[in-house]
Design a protein around this motif. Structure first.
Motif, PDB file in Angstrom:
ATOM      1  N   ASP A  52       0.756  -1.017  -0.115  1.00 50.27           N
ATOM      2  CA  ASP A  52       0.083  -0.090  -0.026  1.00 50.27           C
ATOM      3  C   ASP A  52       0.830   1.167   0.047  1.00 50.27           C
ATOM      4  O   ASP A  52       2.042   1.357   0.791  1.00 50.27           O
ATOM      5  CB  ASP A  52      -0.818  -0.006   1.255  1.00 50.27           C
ATOM      6  N   ARG A 103      -8.456  -2.033 -11.904  1.00 48.18           N
ATOM      7  CA  ARG A 103      -7.901  -2.017 -10.649  1.00 48.18           C
ATOM      8  C   ARG A 103      -8.833  -2.862  -9.634  1.00 48.18           C
ATOM      9  O   ARG A 103      -9.897  -3.269 -10.165  1.00 48.18           O
ATOM     10  CB  ARG A 103      -7.904  -0.646  -9.941  1.00 48.18           C
ATOM     11  N   ARG A 130     -14.149  -1.716  -6.610  1.00 45.43           N
ATOM     12  CA  ARG A 130     -15.267  -1.534  -5.869  1.00 45.43           C
ATOM     13  C   ARG A 130     -16.519  -1.230  -6.482  1.00 45.43           C
ATOM     14  O   ARG A 130     -17.430  -0.773  -5.817  1.00 45.43           O
ATOM     15  CB  ARG A 130     -14.861  -0.431  -5.007  1.00 45.43           C
ATOM     16  N   TYR A 172     -12.410 -11.344  -2.605  1.00 44.05           N
ATOM     17  CA  TYR A 172     -11.377 -10.789  -3.450  1.00 44.05           C
ATOM     18  C   TYR A 172     -11.296 -11.516  -4.727  1.00 44.05           C
ATOM     19  O   TYR A 172     -11.220 -11.082  -5.834  1.00 44.05           O
ATOM     20  CB  TYR A 172     -10.145 -10.505  -2.761  1.00 44.05           C
ATOM     21  N   ARG A 218     -12.149 -10.824  -8.900  1.00 50.55           N
ATOM     22  CA  ARG A 218     -11.372 -10.841  -9.865  1.00 50.55           C
ATOM     23  C   ARG A 218     -12.099 -11.790 -10.904  1.00 50.55           C
ATOM     24  O   ARG A 218     -12.091 -11.574 -12.283  1.00 50.55           O
ATOM     25  CB  ARG A 218      -9.789 -11.499  -9.479  1.00 50.55           C
ATOM     26  N   ARG A 246      -2.963  -3.807  -9.251  1.00 46.74           N
ATOM     27  CA  ARG A 246      -3.240  -5.212  -8.207  1.00 46.74           C
ATOM     28  C   ARG A 246      -3.993  -6.513  -8.833  1.00 46.74           C
ATOM     29  O   ARG A 246      -4.984  -5.960  -9.644  1.00 46.74           O
ATOM     30  CB  ARG A 246      -3.984  -4.826  -7.080  1.00 46.74           C
ATOM     31  N   SER A 305      -1.698  -9.934  -5.034  1.00 46.12           N
ATOM     32  CA  SER A 305      -2.183  -9.278  -3.878  1.00 46.12           C
ATOM     33  C   SER A 305      -3.077 -10.367  -3.079  1.00 46.12           C
ATOM     34  O   SER A 305      -3.051 -10.125  -1.873  1.00 46.12           O
ATOM     35  CB  SER A 305      -3.213  -8.247  -4.381  1.00 46.12           C
ATOM     36  N   GLY A 306      -3.885 -11.069  -3.767  1.00 48.47           N
ATOM     37  CA  GLY A 306      -4.755 -12.005  -3.104  1.00 48.47           C
ATOM     38  C   GLY A 306      -3.867 -12.823  -2.042  1.00 48.47           C
ATOM     39  O   GLY A 306      -4.363 -13.263  -0.865  1.00 48.47           O
ATOM     40  N   PHE A 314      -1.476 -10.610   0.869  1.00 47.41           N
ATOM     41  CA  PHE A 314      -2.299  -9.758   1.903  1.00 47.41           C
ATOM     42  C   PHE A 314      -2.951 -10.864   2.400  1.00 47.41           C
ATOM     43  O   PHE A 314      -2.852 -10.834   3.936  1.00 47.41           O
ATOM     44  CB  PHE A 314      -3.139  -8.830   1.208  1.00 47.41           C
ATOM     45  N   SER A 315      -3.546 -12.034   2.025  1.00 47.94           N
ATOM     46  CA  SER A 315      -4.245 -12.819   2.902  1.00 47.94           C
ATOM     47  C   SER A 315      -3.320 -13.561   3.693  1.00 47.94           C
ATOM     48  O   SER A 315      -3.312 -13.918   4.753  1.00 47.94           O
ATOM     49  CB  SER A 315      -5.133 -13.795   2.024  1.00 47.94           C
ATOM     50  N   TYR A 336      -5.541  -2.650   6.323  1.00 48.65           N
ATOM     51  CA  TYR A 336      -4.239  -3.074   5.873  1.00 48.65           C
ATOM     52  C   TYR A 336      -3.051  -2.114   6.129  1.00 48.65           C
ATOM     53  O   TYR A 336      -1.868  -2.601   5.940  1.00 48.65           O
ATOM     54  CB  TYR A 336      -4.170  -4.027   4.809  1.00 48.65           C
TER      55      TYR A 336
HETATM   56  P1  DGP Z   1      -6.419  -0.910  -3.004  1.00 47.06           P
HETATM   57  O1  DGP Z   1      -7.665  -0.423  -3.360  1.00 47.06           O
HETATM   58  O2  DGP Z   1      -5.393  -1.086  -4.064  1.00 47.06           O
HETATM   59  O3  DGP Z   1      -5.661   0.267  -1.923  1.00 47.06           O
HETATM   60  O4  DGP Z   1      -6.639  -2.243  -2.175  1.00 47.06           O
HETATM   61  C1  DGP Z   1      -6.959  -2.154  -1.025  1.00 47.06           C
HETATM   62  C2  DGP Z   1      -6.483  -2.967   0.164  1.00 47.06           C
HETATM   63  O5  DGP Z   1      -6.949  -4.324  -0.353  1.00 47.06           O
HETATM   64  C3  DGP Z   1      -4.904  -2.975   0.446  1.00 47.06           C
HETATM   65  O6  DGP Z   1      -4.595  -3.004   1.515  1.00 47.06           O
HETATM   66  C4  DGP Z   1      -4.664  -4.359  -0.523  1.00 47.06           C
HETATM   67  C5  DGP Z   1      -5.775  -5.212  -0.174  1.00 47.06           C
HETATM   68  N1  DGP Z   1      -6.024  -6.356  -0.930  1.00 47.06           N
HETATM   69  C6  DGP Z   1      -6.113  -6.134  -2.584  1.00 47.06           C
HETATM   70  N2  DGP Z   1      -6.308  -7.228  -2.999  1.00 47.06           N
HETATM   71  C7  DGP Z   1      -6.304  -8.074  -2.110  1.00 47.06           C
HETATM   72  C8  DGP Z   1      -6.613  -9.542  -1.936  1.00 47.06           C
HETATM   73  O7  DGP Z   1      -7.036 -10.303  -3.080  1.00 47.06           O
HETATM   74  N3  DGP Z   1      -6.817 -10.377  -0.741  1.00 47.06           N
HETATM   75  C9  DGP Z   1      -6.508  -9.376   0.374  1.00 47.06           C
HETATM   76  N4  DGP Z   1      -6.470 -10.002   1.599  1.00 47.06           N
HETATM   77  N5  DGP Z   1      -6.257  -8.289   0.222  1.00 47.06           N
HETATM   78  C10 DGP Z   1      -6.178  -7.372  -0.825  1.00 47.06           C
END
Ligand code: DGP
Ligand code: NA
Ligand code: NA
Length: 190
Positions: A19, A45, A49, A76, A80, A101, A105-106, A109-110, A134
């Motif tokens: 981030d 992206r 949302r 998440y 996708r 992303r 990221s999936g 982050f998880s 996060y």
């Molecule tokens: P962003 O809109 O790029 O700031 O993403 C929002 C937050 O979500 C950022 O902290 C990263 C997290 N994130 C993005 N994709 C995933 C995902 O697939 N799984 C998880 N656990 N977190 C994710």
């Protein structure tokens, strides 16, 4: 996947990172750059949302809702998946996608939250810190470690601490290379 009618396909460019690492600004600059050169390009992206799943994710991220860790992980992933056929159509029709992303990221982050790394990889397959959930330094450190563990030869690493113009320049070089290779028929693979 095979390209349609031998036509050239678009490139699939994913920007991953912690981030606040500058991905969002760099993605829009990259979009203008590629459009300026006449390459049909779209900026996407994730999380997206705008969909109803994306709104659930957004509510979770802003702490308006609580969800089990596995549940949010799968949302998440579903977010996708719901865009994947459109994504494929666009790429095959020759549009380059710059994606802020994606599934890395999936996993990163998880698993940084403590979910089993292999479980995350399976479930995610294909398919100044602010206030969001996060965006905490310690957590971002863990995400960085998870990214390192995921790193594969398709990745090009750019040091986000460099001046913005330098980052932009390196990104443009890497991307132009790939866009040309795709035009010449580099296959699209899952
Ligand atoms: P962003 O809109 O790029 O700031 O993403 C929002 C937050 O979500 C950022 O902290 C990263 C997290 N994130 C993005 N994709 C995933 C995902 O697939 N799984 C998880 N656990 N977190 C994710
Ligand atoms: Na963020
Ligand atoms: Na972002």
């Amino acid at each position: 996947l095979k390209d349609n009618d031998g036509g050239s396909r678009g490139a699939f460019i994913v920007l991953e990172g912690l981030d606040r690492s500058g991905k969002t600004s760099q993605s829009s600059k990259l979009l203008s750059f590629l459009e300026g050169l006449g390459h049909p390009t779209e900026l996407w992206r994730f999380p997206d949302r705008t969909t109803s799943i994306g709104q659930m994710i957004s509510a979770y991220l802003s702490n308006q809702s609580q969800l089990d860790d596995h549940t949010i992980h799968l949302l998440y992933s579903a977010n996708r998946w719901e865009k994947s056929s459109l994504m494929e159509t666009q790429l095959k029709s020759g549009t380059t996608l710059v994606v802020d992303r994606y599934s890395y990221s999936g996993v990163a982050f998880s698993s940084a939250k403590g979910l089993d790394f292999e479980w995350c990889k399976k479930a995610a397959e294909r398919g100044g810190y602010g206030g969001e959930r996060y965006e905490k330094l310690e957590f971002q450190r863990k995400v960085a470690e998870c990214y390192q563990a995921l790193r594969d030869p398709s990745w090009k690493i750019i040091d986000g601490c460099q001046p913005m113009e330098e980052i932009q320049k390196q990104l443009q070089e890497i991307v132009l290379d790939h866009v040309s290779a795709c035009k010449k028929g580099r296959p699209l693979s899952h």
